[in-house]
Design a protein around this motif. Sequence first.
Motif: not given
Length: 180
Positions: A50, A54, A64
């Motif tokens: 993640d 990101s 995002p």
Amino acid sequence: MLGNRSARKNADTIEAKRADVRQFIENSHSIIGMPPRIVQGVRWILMLADVIFSHLDKQLGLQPGTLSELSPLNEISETSVRLLRSQSQLSPQYDSISLGGHTDIGTITLLFNVVGGLQILPADCENELENWLYVKPEPGNVLVNIGDTLVEWTGGLLRSSLHRVITAPGEQALVARQSV
């Protein structure tokens, strides 16, 4: 491993730990829904994918969550864990290729290893022996490879690195190389 498609038959040692491998994949992908005590204890590994996605979203000017949403764990995928072991060598001077030059097929590869032997071929170099460079393993760190799928998704803005595994240099050649 995730149970969202027909299971492949793996070696008995892996099948015996299927639940642990599944948990490792899920934990490496997200911290959402994890108990706070677990998140604090191993936070760096639980959110690797993640965090990487990101940062890539931001650097590529994407909304995002774009790359994470393209990689849901509950959809059919080829998410996998590869356990590799290269035998030790009798002599530290002997170089042999354990895993030939290749790029990774998926989105990202998270490589945990502590013994040398990983080499990359820089983008502007010919595939000649002297052009391959060692990647020094750093204890407590993870190496992130960009995979071919992510290259495709970004229209070639990102690039997969051609890499291989050979006998570790020096005295490390006498140690079996293991990676996850």
